[in-house]
Design a protein around this motif. Structure first.
Motif, PDB file in Angstrom:
ATOM      1  N   THR A   1       0.815  -1.207   0.000  1.00  0.00           N
ATOM      2  CA  THR A   1       0.000   0.000   0.000  1.00  0.00           C
ATOM      3  C   THR A   1       0.851   1.261   0.000  1.00  0.00           C
ATOM      4  O   THR A   1       2.022   1.227   0.390  1.00  0.00           O
ATOM      5  N   SER A   2       0.225   2.355  -0.394  1.00  0.00           N
ATOM      6  CA  SER A   2       0.860   3.663  -0.263  1.00  0.00           C
ATOM      7  C   SER A   2       0.319   4.394   0.968  1.00  0.00           C
ATOM      8  O   SER A   2       0.753   5.494   1.275  1.00  0.00           O
ATOM      9  N   ASP A   3      -0.612   3.764   1.665  1.00  0.00           N
ATOM     10  CA  ASP A   3      -1.268   4.369   2.836  1.00  0.00           C
ATOM     11  C   ASP A   3      -0.698   3.774   4.128  1.00  0.00           C
ATOM     12  O   ASP A   3      -0.968   2.624   4.458  1.00  0.00           O
ATOM     13  N   PRO A   4       0.077   4.560   4.876  1.00  0.00           N
ATOM     14  CA  PRO A   4       0.665   4.036   6.112  1.00  0.00           C
ATOM     15  C   PRO A   4      -0.368   3.620   7.160  1.00  0.00           C
ATOM     16  O   PRO A   4      -0.135   2.694   7.929  1.00  0.00           O
ATOM     17  N   VAL A   5      -1.537   4.269   7.173  1.00  0.00           N
ATOM     18  CA  VAL A   5      -2.593   3.911   8.124  1.00  0.00           C
ATOM     19  C   VAL A   5      -3.084   2.490   7.835  1.00  0.00           C
ATOM     20  O   VAL A   5      -3.312   1.697   8.751  1.00  0.00           O
ATOM     21  N   GLU A   6      -3.240   2.166   6.554  1.00  0.00           N
ATOM     22  CA  GLU A   6      -3.653   0.815   6.166  1.00  0.00           C
ATOM     23  C   GLU A   6      -2.620  -0.220   6.605  1.00  0.00           C
ATOM     24  O   GLU A   6      -2.967  -1.275   7.128  1.00  0.00           O
ATOM     25  N   LEU A   7      -1.344   0.097   6.421  1.00  0.00           N
ATOM     26  CA  LEU A   7      -0.283  -0.821   6.849  1.00  0.00           C
ATOM     27  C   LEU A   7      -0.311  -1.025   8.365  1.00  0.00           C
ATOM     28  O   LEU A   7      -0.250  -2.157   8.847  1.00  0.00           O
ATOM     29  N   LEU A   8      -0.423   0.062   9.114  1.00  0.00           N
ATOM     30  CA  LEU A   8      -0.440  -0.041  10.578  1.00  0.00           C
ATOM     31  C   LEU A   8      -1.677  -0.790  11.073  1.00  0.00           C
ATOM     32  O   LEU A   8      -1.590  -1.559  12.042  1.00  0.00           O
ATOM     33  N   GLN A   9      -2.812  -0.586  10.415  1.00  0.00           N
ATOM     34  CA  GLN A   9      -4.027  -1.316  10.790  1.00  0.00           C
ATOM     35  C   GLN A   9      -3.823  -2.815  10.577  1.00  0.00           C
ATOM     36  O   GLN A   9      -4.154  -3.627  11.436  1.00  0.00           O
ATOM     37  N   ALA A  10      -3.276  -3.178   9.434  1.00  0.00           N
ATOM     38  CA  ALA A  10      -3.018  -4.596   9.144  1.00  0.00           C
ATOM     39  C   ALA A  10      -2.011  -5.179  10.124  1.00  0.00           C
ATOM     40  O   ALA A  10      -2.167  -6.308  10.591  1.00  0.00           O
ATOM     41  N   ALA A  11      -0.998  -4.404  10.479  1.00  0.00           N
ATOM     42  CA  ALA A  11       0.015  -4.886  11.429  1.00  0.00           C
ATOM     43  C   ALA A  11      -0.597  -5.090  12.816  1.00  0.00           C
ATOM     44  O   ALA A  11      -0.231  -6.025  13.528  1.00  0.00           O
ATOM     45  N   SER A  12      -1.540  -4.243  13.180  1.00  0.00           N
ATOM     46  CA  SER A  12      -2.168  -4.378  14.506  1.00  0.00           C
ATOM     47  C   SER A  12      -3.082  -5.595  14.581  1.00  0.00           C
ATOM     48  O   SER A  12      -3.350  -6.110  15.664  1.00  0.00           O
ATOM     49  N   GLU A  13      -3.557  -6.073  13.433  1.00  0.00           N
ATOM     50  CA  GLU A  13      -4.439  -7.243  13.388  1.00  0.00           C
ATOM     51  C   GLU A  13      -3.679  -8.535  13.082  1.00  0.00           C
ATOM     52  O   GLU A  13      -4.292  -9.586  12.898  1.00  0.00           O
ATOM     53  N   ARG A  14      -2.356  -8.451  13.040  1.00  0.00           N
ATOM     54  CA  ARG A  14      -1.504  -9.588  12.690  1.00  0.00           C
ATOM     55  C   ARG A  14      -1.746 -10.760  13.640  1.00  0.00           C
ATOM     56  O   ARG A  14      -1.859 -10.595  14.838  1.00  0.00           O
TER      57      ARG A  14
ATOM     58  N   ASP B   1       6.487  -0.978  18.034  1.00  0.00           N
ATOM     59  CA  ASP B   1       5.605  -1.117  19.199  1.00  0.00           C
ATOM     60  C   ASP B   1       4.590  -2.242  19.002  1.00  0.00           C
ATOM     61  O   ASP B   1       4.299  -2.991  19.933  1.00  0.00           O
ATOM     62  N   LEU B   2       4.038  -2.335  17.776  1.00  0.00           N
ATOM     63  CA  LEU B   2       3.025  -3.359  17.482  1.00  0.00           C
ATOM     64  C   LEU B   2       3.627  -4.752  17.319  1.00  0.00           C
ATOM     65  O   LEU B   2       2.979  -5.751  17.612  1.00  0.00           O
ATOM     66  N   ASP B   3       4.841  -4.812  16.819  1.00  0.00           N
ATOM     67  CA  ASP B   3       5.473  -6.080  16.452  1.00  0.00           C
ATOM     68  C   ASP B   3       6.950  -6.043  16.849  1.00  0.00           C
ATOM     69  O   ASP B   3       7.823  -5.843  16.008  1.00  0.00           O
ATOM     70  N   PRO B   4       7.244  -6.233  18.140  1.00  0.00           N
ATOM     71  CA  PRO B   4       8.625  -6.129  18.620  1.00  0.00           C
ATOM     72  C   PRO B   4       9.598  -7.087  17.928  1.00  0.00           C
ATOM     73  O   PRO B   4      10.786  -6.796  17.842  1.00  0.00           O
ATOM     74  N   LEU B   5       9.106  -8.211  17.426  1.00  0.00           N
ATOM     75  CA  LEU B   5       9.973  -9.176  16.752  1.00  0.00           C
ATOM     76  C   LEU B   5      10.007  -8.978  15.236  1.00  0.00           C
ATOM     77  O   LEU B   5      10.722  -9.691  14.529  1.00  0.00           O
TER      78      LEU B   5
ATOM     79  N   LEU C   1      18.512   4.969  13.316  1.00  0.00           N
ATOM     80  CA  LEU C   1      19.245   4.368  14.432  1.00  0.00           C
ATOM     81  C   LEU C   1      18.997   5.127  15.728  1.00  0.00           C
ATOM     82  O   LEU C   1      18.846   4.518  16.790  1.00  0.00           O
ATOM     83  N   LYS C   2      18.928   6.441  15.672  1.00  0.00           N
ATOM     84  CA  LYS C   2      18.688   7.254  16.869  1.00  0.00           C
ATOM     85  C   LYS C   2      17.314   6.999  17.474  1.00  0.00           C
ATOM     86  O   LYS C   2      17.113   7.186  18.663  1.00  0.00           O
ATOM     87  N   ASN C   3      16.370   6.561  16.668  1.00  0.00           N
ATOM     88  CA  ASN C   3      15.010   6.302  17.142  1.00  0.00           C
ATOM     89  C   ASN C   3      14.822   4.872  17.628  1.00  0.00           C
ATOM     90  O   ASN C   3      13.706   4.456  17.908  1.00  0.00           O
ATOM     91  N   ASN C   4      15.896   4.102  17.712  1.00  0.00           N
ATOM     92  CA  ASN C   4      15.869   2.724  18.226  1.00  0.00           C
ATOM     93  C   ASN C   4      14.884   1.823  17.490  1.00  0.00           C
ATOM     94  O   ASN C   4      14.233   0.977  18.096  1.00  0.00           O
ATOM     95  N   ILE C   5      14.796   2.008  16.187  1.00  0.00           N
ATOM     96  CA  ILE C   5      13.894   1.182  15.389  1.00  0.00           C
ATOM     97  C   ILE C   5      14.516  -0.178  15.109  1.00  0.00           C
ATOM     98  O   ILE C   5      13.827  -1.167  14.941  1.00  0.00           O
ATOM     99  N   GLU C   6      15.831  -0.238  15.088  1.00  0.00           N
ATOM    100  CA  GLU C   6      16.580  -1.479  14.867  1.00  0.00           C
ATOM    101  C   GLU C   6      16.162  -2.181  13.577  1.00  0.00           C
ATOM    102  O   GLU C   6      15.666  -3.310  13.598  1.00  0.00           O
ATOM    103  N   PRO C   7      16.374  -1.517  12.426  1.00  0.00           N
ATOM    104  CA  PRO C   7      16.004  -2.164  11.164  1.00  0.00           C
ATOM    105  C   PRO C   7      16.892  -3.362  10.864  1.00  0.00           C
ATOM    106  O   PRO C   7      18.044  -3.418  11.283  1.00  0.00           O
ATOM    107  N   THR C   8      16.332  -4.308  10.146  1.00  0.00           N
ATOM    108  CA  THR C   8      17.081  -5.477   9.712  1.00  0.00           C
ATOM    109  C   THR C   8      17.991  -5.115   8.550  1.00  0.00           C
ATOM    110  O   THR C   8      19.092  -5.635   8.427  1.00  0.00           O
ATOM    111  N   ASP C   9      17.521  -4.204   7.690  1.00  0.00           N
ATOM    112  CA  ASP C   9      18.313  -3.818   6.530  1.00  0.00           C
ATOM    113  C   ASP C   9      17.889  -2.442   6.047  1.00  0.00           C
ATOM    114  O   ASP C   9      16.850  -1.917   6.448  1.00  0.00           O
ATOM    115  N   TYR C  10      18.720  -1.879   5.189  1.00  0.00           N
ATOM    116  CA  TYR C  10      18.514  -0.553   4.628  1.00  0.00           C
ATOM    117  C   TYR C  10      18.907  -0.662   3.163  1.00  0.00           C
ATOM    118  O   TYR C  10      20.093  -0.724   2.841  1.00  0.00           O
ATOM    119  N   ILE C  11      17.930  -0.748   2.278  1.00  0.00           N
ATOM    120  CA  ILE C  11      18.184  -0.954   0.850  1.00  0.00           C
ATOM    121  C   ILE C  11      18.061   0.391   0.139  1.00  0.00           C
ATOM    122  O   ILE C  11      17.053   1.073   0.267  1.00  0.00           O
TER     123      ILE C  11
END
Length: 115
Positions: A38-51, A80-84, A101-111
């Motif tokens: 999606t191009s809509d971050p709200v849609e992505l966050l909603q789907a992540a919260s229902e994971r 916050d929704l998906d710590p793993l 990195l300063k926001n402690n997001i801890e990304p797996t990768d940066y492409i």
């Protein structure tokens, strides 16, 4: 199965990223699927919260033009929704990697996107 979530504001790039990921899943017979592209971050966050899986994989653009949320804020909310969860930034903004990195997001990768 592991769900994959993609958020990219450029529709052409969104289609390319989703197609590449779907092809990789098929070729390597991975236990995963694209749940949201999606191009809509709200849609992505909603789907992540229902994971319902133990974690998801998130491909995020950093700069989203038509949104109040940028990829860094989305990454923080996803964390916050998906710590793993596995967060992968796909972006042309190499200069923002330190902000992530300063926001402690801890990304797996940066492409880095290329033309």
């Amino acid at each position: 199965m592991i769900p994959i979530y993609i958020c990219e504001d450029d529709i052409k790039q969104l289609e390319v990223i989703a197609a590449v990921i779907k092809n990789r899943i098929m070729i390597e017979n991975l236990d995963s699927y694209v749940h949201v592209a999606t191009s809509d971050p709200v849609e992505l966050l909603q789907a992540a919260s229902e994971r319902t899986s133990s974690f998801g994989i998130y491909f995020l653009d950093i700069e989203l033009k038509d949104s109040n949320l940028d990829g860094i804020m989305i990454g923080k909310r996803v964390r916050d929704l998906d710590p793993l969860g596995k967060i992968i930034y796909v972006t042309s903004h190499t200069d923002l990697s330190m902000s992530i990195l300063k926001n402690n997001i801890e990304p797996t990768d940066y492409i880095i996107k290329e033309d």
